[in-house]
Design an enzyme around this catalytic site. Structure first.
Site, mmCIF file in Angstrom:
data_model
loop_
_atom_site.group_PDB
_atom_site.id
_atom_site.type_symbol
_atom_site.label_atom_id
_atom_site.label_comp_id
_atom_site.label_asym_id
_atom_site.label_seq_id
_atom_site.Cartn_x
_atom_site.Cartn_y
_atom_site.Cartn_z
ATOM 1 N N SER A 1 -2.640 5.915 5.453
ATOM 2 C CA SER A 1 -1.768 6.642 6.394
ATOM 3 C C SER A 1 -2.528 7.587 7.327
ATOM 4 C CB SER A 1 -0.773 7.487 5.595
ATOM 5 O OG SER A 1 -1.483 8.491 4.872
ATOM 6 N N GLU B 1 -10.487 1.798 7.040
ATOM 7 C CA GLU B 1 -9.380 1.028 6.462
ATOM 8 C C GLU B 1 -9.600 -0.440 6.814
ATOM 9 O OE1 GLU B 1 -6.524 1.628 4.463
ATOM 10 O OE2 GLU B 1 -6.453 -0.535 4.734
ATOM 11 N N VAL C 1 0.865 -1.184 0.000
ATOM 12 C CA VAL C 1 0.000 0.000 0.000
ATOM 13 C C VAL C 1 0.898 1.229 0.000
ATOM 14 C CG1 VAL C 1 -1.587 1.290 1.483
ATOM 15 C CG2 VAL C 1 -1.920 -1.153 1.151
ATOM 16 N N THR C 2 0.417 2.313 -0.607
ATOM 17 C CA THR C 2 1.204 3.557 -0.597
ATOM 18 C C THR C 2 0.371 4.711 -0.032
ATOM 19 O OG1 THR C 2 0.481 4.050 -2.867
ATOM 20 C CG2 THR C 2 2.640 2.986 -2.616
ATOM 21 N N ILE C 3 1.080 5.687 0.564
ATOM 22 C CA ILE C 3 0.457 6.987 0.795
ATOM 23 C C ILE C 3 0.423 7.633 -0.584
ATOM 24 C CG2 ILE C 3 2.707 7.965 1.536
ATOM 25 C CD1 ILE C 3 1.160 10.075 3.141
ATOM 26 N N SER C 4 -0.729 8.202 -0.955
ATOM 27 C CA SER C 4 -0.885 8.752 -2.304
ATOM 28 C C SER C 4 0.046 9.937 -2.518
ATOM 29 C CB SER C 4 -2.330 9.204 -2.529
ATOM 30 O OG SER C 4 -3.215 8.143 -2.256
ATOM 31 N N HIS D 1 -3.685 14.012 -3.481
ATOM 32 C CA HIS D 1 -4.369 14.474 -2.261
ATOM 33 C C HIS D 1 -4.929 15.882 -2.490
ATOM 34 C CE1 HIS D 1 -2.006 11.612 0.646
ATOM 35 N NE2 HIS D 1 -3.171 11.090 0.296
ATOM 36 N N ASP E 1 -14.997 -2.420 6.083
ATOM 37 C CA ASP E 1 -15.044 -2.594 4.630
ATOM 38 C C ASP E 1 -15.613 -1.342 3.962
ATOM 39 O OD1 ASP E 1 -15.361 -3.357 2.043
ATOM 40 O OD2 ASP E 1 -16.844 -4.933 2.439
ATOM 41 N N GLY E 2 -14.761 -0.690 3.186
ATOM 42 C CA GLY E 2 -15.157 0.532 2.495
ATOM 43 C C GLY E 2 -16.307 0.364 1.520
HETATM 44 N N1 SAH Z 1 -5.294 7.691 0.651
HETATM 45 C C1 SAH Z 1 -4.520 6.880 1.565
HETATM 46 C C2 SAH Z 1 -4.251 5.455 1.135
HETATM 47 C C3 SAH Z 1 -4.391 5.066 -0.282
HETATM 48 S S1 SAH Z 1 -3.992 3.384 -0.645
HETATM 49 C C4 SAH Z 1 -3.195 7.570 1.846
HETATM 50 O O1 SAH Z 1 -2.789 8.424 1.061
HETATM 51 O O2 SAH Z 1 -2.545 7.228 2.822
HETATM 52 C C5 SAH Z 1 -5.634 2.686 -0.555
HETATM 53 C C6 SAH Z 1 -6.010 2.120 0.766
HETATM 54 O O3 SAH Z 1 -7.290 1.496 0.613
HETATM 55 C C7 SAH Z 1 -5.093 1.032 1.292
HETATM 56 O O4 SAH Z 1 -4.675 1.373 2.587
HETATM 57 C C8 SAH Z 1 -5.968 -0.237 1.294
HETATM 58 O O5 SAH Z 1 -5.646 -1.142 2.346
HETATM 59 C C9 SAH Z 1 -7.347 0.363 1.455
HETATM 60 N N2 SAH Z 1 -8.476 -0.500 1.019
HETATM 61 C C10 SAH Z 1 -8.543 -1.281 -0.080
HETATM 62 N N3 SAH Z 1 -9.737 -1.904 -0.126
HETATM 63 C C11 SAH Z 1 -10.438 -1.493 0.970
HETATM 64 C C12 SAH Z 1 -11.746 -1.783 1.476
HETATM 65 N N4 SAH Z 1 -12.601 -2.614 0.860
HETATM 66 N N5 SAH Z 1 -12.128 -1.165 2.615
HETATM 67 C C13 SAH Z 1 -11.305 -0.298 3.277
HETATM 68 N N6 SAH Z 1 -10.065 -0.011 2.840
HETATM 69 C C14 SAH Z 1 -9.631 -0.587 1.699
#
Ligand code: SAH
Length: 234
Positions: free
Chosen positions: A93, A121, A61-64, A69, A155-156
């Site tokens: 993050s 998350e 996973v990355t911070i965008s 942003h 769950d998103g």
């Molecule tokens: N915008 C954030 C992270 C982006 S990466 C930042 O900049 O830090 C996308 C994130 O979505 C990841 O952390 C991943 O674990 C999460 N993700 C993926 N599917 C998901 C779901 N169904 N429910 C909640 N989070 C989810």
């Protein structure tokens, strides 16, 4: 590769995003200036925190990237106001939760009633990382203790109806189709920003007008990690 807005400091990064017109509002500029991106990066990547590029935060996973942003905060700017409710899905993050809080609750002693910022998350280790980052700032820690910021492990795709309906929803991972629950959890007059698609992804803006009518438009092609279906994961 680092994008053109990289800086040597948080202030320089934000100034470059402003010069490039990716940031155009004072409220986004102020919020991103007051949120040090380095505190939302893993300690071994802090030297790169002010580069305009995504950085690994674990579990693939990355911070965008800062320009993404900034772009998404600008699209939501009218909706990220004191007294409103916002949700960041795939909060990773915690950076966007913190910037949304700067826009919606700029003074922790005078938070407008009803203000709420939710981060969701699904990955346990990333959920904990995001929550710890929110706790690094006294201000966001206080907001969390007051229940104004809520970090949820969940769950998103399902969203978090208890915290809604939301005036602003941001999704930080690409959904194969538009999640119905998130559209349902939008308040009348609210806006959802979400990348949609598998290989061919587009950032979509979904607006629900004051009568509840939903319209959608594509704003640009993007590349995000997938919004996974957690029931398919170990
Ligand atoms: N915008 C954030 C992270 C982006 S990466 C930042 O900049 O830090 C996308 C994130 O979505 C990841 O952390 C991943 O674990 C999460 N993700 C993926 N599917 C998901 C779901 N169904 N429910 C909640 N989070 C989810």
């Amino acid at each position: 590769m680092a994008w053109r807005c990289s800086g040597q400091s948080n202030a320089e990064l934000i100034a470059n995003l402003f010069k490039s017109n990716i940031i155009s509002s004072n409220s986004v500029s102020r919020a991103m200036s007051r949120t040090d991106r380095a505190l939302f990066c893993r300690s071994d990547h802090r030297d790169y925190a002010y580069l305009d590029q995504p950085l690994p935060i674990g579990n693939d996973v990355t911070i965008s990237a800062p320009h993404m942003h900034a772009y998404c905060l600008e699209l939501l700017e009218d909706h990220l106001k004191p007294g409103n409710r916002a949700m960041d899905v795939g909060s990773g993050s915690g950076y966007l939760v913190a910037t949304m809080a700067e826009m919606m609750a700029p003074q922790v002693e005078h938070v407008v009633e009803g203000t709420k910022i939710v981060g969701i998350e699904y990955l346990q280790s990333i959920y904990l990382f995001g929550k710890e980052n929110i706790e690094k700032y006294q201000k966001t820690k206080d907001l969390m203790n007051q229940g104004i910021i809520e970090m949820i492990k969940g769950d998103g795709w399902k969203g978090y109806a208890q915290g809604g309906p939301y005036h602003a929803i941001h999704v930080g991972a690409a959904a194969s189709t538009l999640p119905h629950a998130l559209v349902e959890q939008l308040a009348n007059g609210g806006r959802l920003i979400i990348p949609v698609g598998d290989i061919d992804q587009h950032l979509m803006v979904i607006d629900k007008d004051i009568n509840g009518k939903v319209t959608q438009k594509k704003v640009m092609g993007v590349r995000y990690v997938p919004l996974v279906n957690p029931t398919n994961c170990k």
